[in-house]
Design a protein around this motif. Sequence first.
Motif, mmCIF file in Angstrom:
data_model
loop_
_atom_site.group_PDB
_atom_site.id
_atom_site.type_symbol
_atom_site.label_atom_id
_atom_site.label_comp_id
_atom_site.label_asym_id
_atom_site.label_seq_id
_atom_site.Cartn_x
_atom_site.Cartn_y
_atom_site.Cartn_z
ATOM 1 N N ALA A 44 65.504 43.186 29.562
ATOM 2 C CA ALA A 44 66.244 44.417 29.224
ATOM 3 C C ALA A 44 67.184 44.838 30.350
ATOM 4 O O ALA A 44 68.150 45.553 30.118
ATOM 5 N N ILE A 71 72.519 47.233 31.917
ATOM 6 C CA ILE A 71 71.575 47.418 30.788
ATOM 7 C C ILE A 71 72.349 47.821 29.533
ATOM 8 O O ILE A 71 72.106 47.320 28.444
ATOM 9 N N GLN A 72 73.286 48.745 29.710
ATOM 10 C CA GLN A 72 74.009 49.308 28.575
ATOM 11 C C GLN A 72 74.782 48.253 27.781
ATOM 12 O O GLN A 72 75.091 48.455 26.613
ATOM 13 N N VAL A 76 70.154 45.431 23.693
ATOM 14 C CA VAL A 76 68.737 45.118 23.509
ATOM 15 C C VAL A 76 68.024 46.364 22.980
ATOM 16 O O VAL A 76 68.218 47.452 23.508
ATOM 17 N N TYR A 78 64.543 48.227 22.716
ATOM 18 C CA TYR A 78 63.284 48.131 23.479
ATOM 19 C C TYR A 78 62.323 49.205 22.989
ATOM 20 O O TYR A 78 62.614 50.385 23.082
ATOM 21 N N ALA A 144 70.844 51.260 17.043
ATOM 22 C CA ALA A 144 72.077 50.836 17.730
ATOM 23 C C ALA A 144 72.430 49.381 17.416
ATOM 24 O O ALA A 144 73.278 48.791 18.089
#
Lengths: 212, 227
Positions: A44, A71-72, A76, A78, A144
């Motif tokens: 992630a 990360i953005q 992914v 999570y 998303a």
Amino acid sequence: MLNVDFRKQLEQFELHMQFQMGKEIVAVVGSSGSGKTTLLNCIAGIMQPDAGGISLHGTDFYKESKKPLKIQKRRVGYLFQDYALFPHLSVEQNILYATSRNNDIAHISELTKILDISLLLSKYPHQISGGEKQRVALARALAAKPDLLLLDEPFSALDDETRSRCQSELLRIHELWSIPVILVTHRIEDAQKLAKRCIRIEKGRMTEQLQP
Amino acid sequence: MIAYDLSPLFLSLKVATISTILVFFTSLILARFMCRYDFFGKSVIDALILLPLVLPPTVIGFGLIVLFGMNGPFGKLLEDLFGIRIVFSWVGAAIASFVVSLPLMYQSVMAAFEKVDPRWENVARTMGVSEWRIFRTITFPLAWSGILAGLILSFARGIGEFGATLMIAGYIPGVTETVPLAIYFAYEAGEMEKAIFWVIVISAVGVTAITWVNYWRKKNAYRIGRE
């Protein structure tokens, strides 16, 4: 295709993971503290490996000596072990949190219908049960439209009946969305019911890859 | 009943409000920075921010005179560029309040940020949300209760500031006479009734602020910070 081949030094041992997966559900089983959550955190982007690489569909998430992908930008979904729903936002606000555009409404309403949470939308996380939280967190993770879904012990806090229902829902969603899913669990039964492949890790080492 | 000039109350409220607004933004920026980044000398900077907590007010006042006095580096600059004089003005009182209340607010904001579970911010990051939006919609609202307590503490500290204010702003009735100064000089002059009047006023302001914060926290505790 998700390619994972990295090393990370933890306090007690070195975590070394090496596997590839397509649009399937892969279960990662192992005892507490074996490095399962660290694996998800590295994929992630919450933690960074020390060496090796992680890539999804040709995009490098992490590659030694290169700057890791933010990360953005990893796309992914999570689902954390205890769901981590935003306590000050309603269920609807939790699910819609990352979707600011109206064109996502159809996708969201389909999700809420599939996961049977339409009646919970105006409630707050502290007003719903563990099973409902799990479904809301799953809806939020999928809202998303991620390219990869990471599930960290998603059924650990659920009773047998709710666990069975949530597992069926996850299988249904996977059939519809068809994205790679990594399911971390310490229960071999969960792995057997849901996953095509199962990876066992002990103290940071992959000991076997089985077909459950 | 004797009618007192209420200008010390209005001046104290003005000074404390302005210093609290400045302290609010400064603490948010400092605490956010200190929470997120590790760097060489971090503990020294942390100690410098907290230093006014342990220094006598006279030392703070002396430091402010050295920096903002008519021959001090900042004092000279402000007077040359904008014609602003810090010493013997209410601006000096506001700066003194700012310096003494900054560590209180900084500590409260740091504690409030540290209480926000990093998982919530990480979930938001995995959803592709920008850091600024995460701060605005997750970190700040979840830390708000602690931040509000810090604001009230800072306001109370600002309104009660005496030593450093006296040194940099002096005692000029109607210009730099805040409530604590009014109490001290009324007592010095043997005007006990006037001193008691101001003691009651400042105590009432403090009790009202604390009661309101406690009420607000109880009212909102049912969901903020719970899952």
